[in-house]
Motif scaffolding. Structure first.
Motif, PDB file in Angstrom:
ATOM      1  N   ALA A   1      37.695  32.093  22.944  1.00 59.76           N
ATOM      2  CA  ALA A   1      37.806  33.520  22.632  1.00 59.76           C
ATOM      3  C   ALA A   1      37.993  34.335  23.908  1.00 59.76           C
ATOM      4  CB  ALA A   1      36.572  33.996  21.874  1.00 59.76           C
ATOM      5  N   ASP A   2      37.293  33.969  24.986  1.00 65.76           N
ATOM      6  CA  ASP A   2      37.474  34.665  26.258  1.00 65.76           C
ATOM      7  C   ASP A   2      38.915  34.530  26.752  1.00 65.76           C
ATOM      8  OD1 ASP A   2      34.824  35.404  26.301  1.00 65.76           O
ATOM      9  OD2 ASP A   2      34.191  33.797  27.656  1.00 65.76           O
ATOM     10  N   LEU A   3      39.478  33.328  26.667  1.00 68.73           N
ATOM     11  CA  LEU A   3      40.850  33.108  27.116  1.00 68.73           C
ATOM     12  C   LEU A   3      41.844  33.908  26.265  1.00 68.73           C
ATOM     13  CD1 LEU A   3      40.772  29.252  27.811  1.00 68.73           C
ATOM     14  CD2 LEU A   3      41.037  31.071  29.520  1.00 68.73           C
TER      15      LEU A   3
ATOM     16  N   LEU B   1      41.800  37.528  27.232  1.00 70.26           N
ATOM     17  CA  LEU B   1      42.555  37.692  28.469  1.00 70.26           C
ATOM     18  C   LEU B   1      44.054  37.664  28.182  1.00 70.26           C
ATOM     19  CD1 LEU B   1      42.904  37.768  31.564  1.00 70.26           C
ATOM     20  CD2 LEU B   1      42.677  35.258  31.540  1.00 70.26           C
ATOM     21  N   GLY B   2      44.489  36.709  27.375  1.00 72.59           N
ATOM     22  CA  GLY B   2      45.906  36.603  27.039  1.00 72.59           C
ATOM     23  C   GLY B   2      46.427  37.857  26.365  1.00 72.59           C
ATOM     24  N   GLN B   3      45.648  38.404  25.442  1.00 69.51           N
ATOM     25  CA  GLN B   3      46.068  39.630  24.746  1.00 69.51           C
ATOM     26  C   GLN B   3      46.188  40.801  25.713  1.00 69.51           C
ATOM     27  OE1 GLN B   3      42.940  39.613  21.665  1.00 69.51           O
ATOM     28  NE2 GLN B   3      44.604  39.630  20.194  1.00 69.51           N
ATOM     29  N   ALA B   4      45.265  40.881  26.657  1.00 67.37           N
ATOM     30  CA  ALA B   4      45.304  41.969  27.637  1.00 67.37           C
ATOM     31  C   ALA B   4      46.559  41.858  28.504  1.00 67.37           C
ATOM     32  CB  ALA B   4      44.047  41.936  28.511  1.00 67.37           C
ATOM     33  N   ILE B   5      46.910  40.656  28.899  1.00 64.46           N
ATOM     34  CA  ILE B   5      48.115  40.460  29.712  1.00 64.46           C
ATOM     35  C   ILE B   5      49.358  40.828  28.911  1.00 64.46           C
ATOM     36  CG2 ILE B   5      49.528  38.732  30.895  1.00 64.46           C
ATOM     37  CD1 ILE B   5      46.920  37.276  31.620  1.00 64.46           C
ATOM     38  N   ARG B   6      49.363  40.507  27.621  1.00 65.64           N
ATOM     39  CA  ARG B   6      50.524  40.836  26.782  1.00 65.64           C
ATOM     40  C   ARG B   6      50.711  42.336  26.617  1.00 65.64           C
ATOM     41  NH1 ARG B   6      48.594  36.357  22.359  1.00 65.64           N
ATOM     42  NH2 ARG B   6      48.956  34.547  23.699  1.00 65.64           N
TER      43      ARG B   6
ATOM     44  N   ALA C   1      51.551  36.043  28.759  1.00 66.05           N
ATOM     45  CA  ALA C   1      50.669  34.879  28.659  1.00 66.05           C
ATOM     46  C   ALA C   1      50.832  34.238  27.284  1.00 66.05           C
ATOM     47  CB  ALA C   1      49.224  35.303  28.887  1.00 66.05           C
ATOM     48  N   SER C   2      51.405  33.064  27.242  1.00 64.53           N
ATOM     49  CA  SER C   2      51.644  32.379  25.971  1.00 64.53           C
ATOM     50  C   SER C   2      50.415  31.601  25.542  1.00 64.53           C
ATOM     51  CB  SER C   2      52.832  31.424  26.108  1.00 64.53           C
ATOM     52  OG  SER C   2      52.511  30.370  27.000  1.00 64.53           O
TER      53      SER C   2
ATOM     54  N   LEU D   1      46.609  40.530  37.993  1.00 63.01           N
ATOM     55  CA  LEU D   1      46.190  39.476  37.066  1.00 63.01           C
ATOM     56  C   LEU D   1      44.839  38.894  37.472  1.00 63.01           C
ATOM     57  CD1 LEU D   1      49.515  37.504  36.408  1.00 63.01           C
ATOM     58  CD2 LEU D   1      48.380  39.153  34.911  1.00 63.01           C
ATOM     59  N   LEU D   2      44.643  38.717  38.771  1.00 65.50           N
ATOM     60  CA  LEU D   2      43.364  38.162  39.232  1.00 65.50           C
ATOM     61  C   LEU D   2      42.219  39.113  38.923  1.00 65.50           C
ATOM     62  CD1 LEU D   2      44.361  36.556  42.669  1.00 65.50           C
ATOM     63  CD2 LEU D   2      44.158  35.471  40.421  1.00 65.50           C
ATOM     64  N   GLU D   3      42.475  40.416  39.028  1.00 65.94           N
ATOM     65  CA  GLU D   3      41.443  41.392  38.666  1.00 65.94           C
ATOM     66  C   GLU D   3      41.127  41.309  37.173  1.00 65.94           C
ATOM     67  OE1 GLU D   3      42.916  45.163  39.910  1.00 65.94           O
ATOM     68  OE2 GLU D   3      42.727  44.713  42.063  1.00 65.94           O
ATOM     69  N   MET D   4      42.147  41.125  36.346  1.00 65.75           N
ATOM     70  CA  MET D   4      41.929  40.984  34.905  1.00 65.75           C
ATOM     71  C   MET D   4      41.145  39.714  34.597  1.00 65.75           C
ATOM     72  SD  MET D   4      45.630  42.189  33.408  1.00 65.75           S
ATOM     73  CE  MET D   4      45.097  42.107  31.697  1.00 65.75           C
ATOM     74  N   ILE D   5      41.463  38.646  35.300  1.00 66.83           N
ATOM     75  CA  ILE D   5      40.743  37.388  35.102  1.00 66.83           C
ATOM     76  C   ILE D   5      39.265  37.570  35.424  1.00 66.83           C
ATOM     77  CG2 ILE D   5      40.435  35.054  36.057  1.00 66.83           C
ATOM     78  CD1 ILE D   5      43.532  34.955  36.283  1.00 66.83           C
ATOM     79  N   ASP D   6      38.982  38.300  36.493  1.00 66.63           N
ATOM     80  CA  ASP D   6      37.583  38.529  36.863  1.00 66.63           C
ATOM     81  C   ASP D   6      36.851  39.362  35.818  1.00 66.63           C
ATOM     82  OD1 ASP D   6      37.846  37.084  39.179  1.00 66.63           O
ATOM     83  OD2 ASP D   6      38.242  38.834  40.457  1.00 66.63           O
ATOM     84  N   VAL D   7      37.584  40.258  35.146  1.00 68.31           N
ATOM     85  CA  VAL D   7      36.964  41.113  34.122  1.00 68.31           C
ATOM     86  C   VAL D   7      36.699  40.336  32.838  1.00 68.31           C
ATOM     87  CG1 VAL D   7      37.380  43.073  32.575  1.00 68.31           C
ATOM     88  CG2 VAL D   7      37.917  43.265  35.021  1.00 68.31           C
TER      89      VAL D   7
END
Length: 268
Positions: A192-194, A197-202, A213-214, A253-259
């Protein structure tokens, strides 16, 4: 007695399975439209399993020639003999032939598909001077990403009007969580965390991303986590790295990953 392998894991998003099987039974060709990594290939694998047909897959590219698809004469032991290409093998065997990212192939190559894709269901082989009728069970399936290819790389109208189109998108979050958890063998909280993250990148609006992010890259990150990498490291390697070479976008992207990801247990 040969045991049939298990069905490839595929979770339907809408009515794509019913449309595919109806088109198959009517001898219609099928075009799968959707973004890279959304499950088109796995879908075809599942359909081939359900219909009990062999599957011949061709990854299309700029250098793909008609001979690569249909076949060519080769010199073997001093003799010249004809060797079928993957499309011809599928026609003879009554297999499902899947041309992945078909618009990457040259347009003069894809023209050979026309008599196969319409009511004729025939493959002319000019070098042999013969025309093959498709064996029962044959089905032509192509895929492409209409949101990615340029106007110069698009499916010709004369080709697309010979096919039934099935539109694909990314799964809903609950379905995508199941897919990531199953394919990566990780718990649903981590999946769910991944997915979040994927939805946020999209949702990002930036020109620096090669693709969004596919589901595929989310699964890759999950597999790295399953092997013991901490989530942030896994996401940096499997998501941020493949998506862009732009340093500014990478930092974002790295900042989003940290969030969105944390490196403790999912319950922390």
């Amino acid at each position: 007695m040969q045991v049939k392998p298990p069905r490839p894991y595929y979770v339907p998003v809408a009515n794509e399975e019913q449309v595919f099987k109806a088109a198959y039974k009517q001898g219609l060709s099928i075009a799968l439209k959707g973004p890279t990594g959304c499950g088109k290939t796995r879908f075809v694998e599942a359909m081939a399993h359900d219909l009990d047909r062999p599957l011949v897959t061709v990854s299309c590219h700029d250098d793909l020639t008609t001979a690569d698809l249909v076949g060519r004469f080769l010199l073997r032991g001093g003799d010249t003999e004809w060797v079928d290409g993957p499309l011809t093998r599928a026609v003879r065997e009554g297999a499902i032939c899947y041309l992945d990212e078909v618009v990457e192939a040259r347009q003069d190559t894809t023209v050979v598909l026309h008599p196969l894709a319409d009511h004729r269901r025939q493959l002319p082989i000019e070098r042999l001077g013969v025309t093959l009728d498709a064996a029962p069970g044959f089905c032509l399936v192509v895929s492409y990403n209409p949101g990615y290819q340029s106007v110069l790389k698009d499916l010709k109208d004369s080709t697309r009007q010979r096919m039934v189109a099935i539109e694909f998108g990314f799964p809903t979050p609950d379905v995508e969580e199941k897919i990531v958890a199953n394919e990566a063998a990780i718990d649903h909280d981590r999946a769910a965390d991944l997915v979040r993250l994927g939805q946020a990148i999209r949702r990002l609006e930036t020109g620096g991303l090669r693709e969004v992010a596919s589901t595929r890259v989310l699964i890759a990150a999950g597999r790295l986590i399953a092997e013991g990498l901490i989530p942030r490291e896994a996401a940096r390697a499997a998501i941020a790295g493949p998506l862009t070479d732009d340093s500014t976008v990478t930092r974002g992207l790295l900042e989003m990953i940290d969030v969105y990801l944390h490196d403790g247990s999912p319950d922390d």
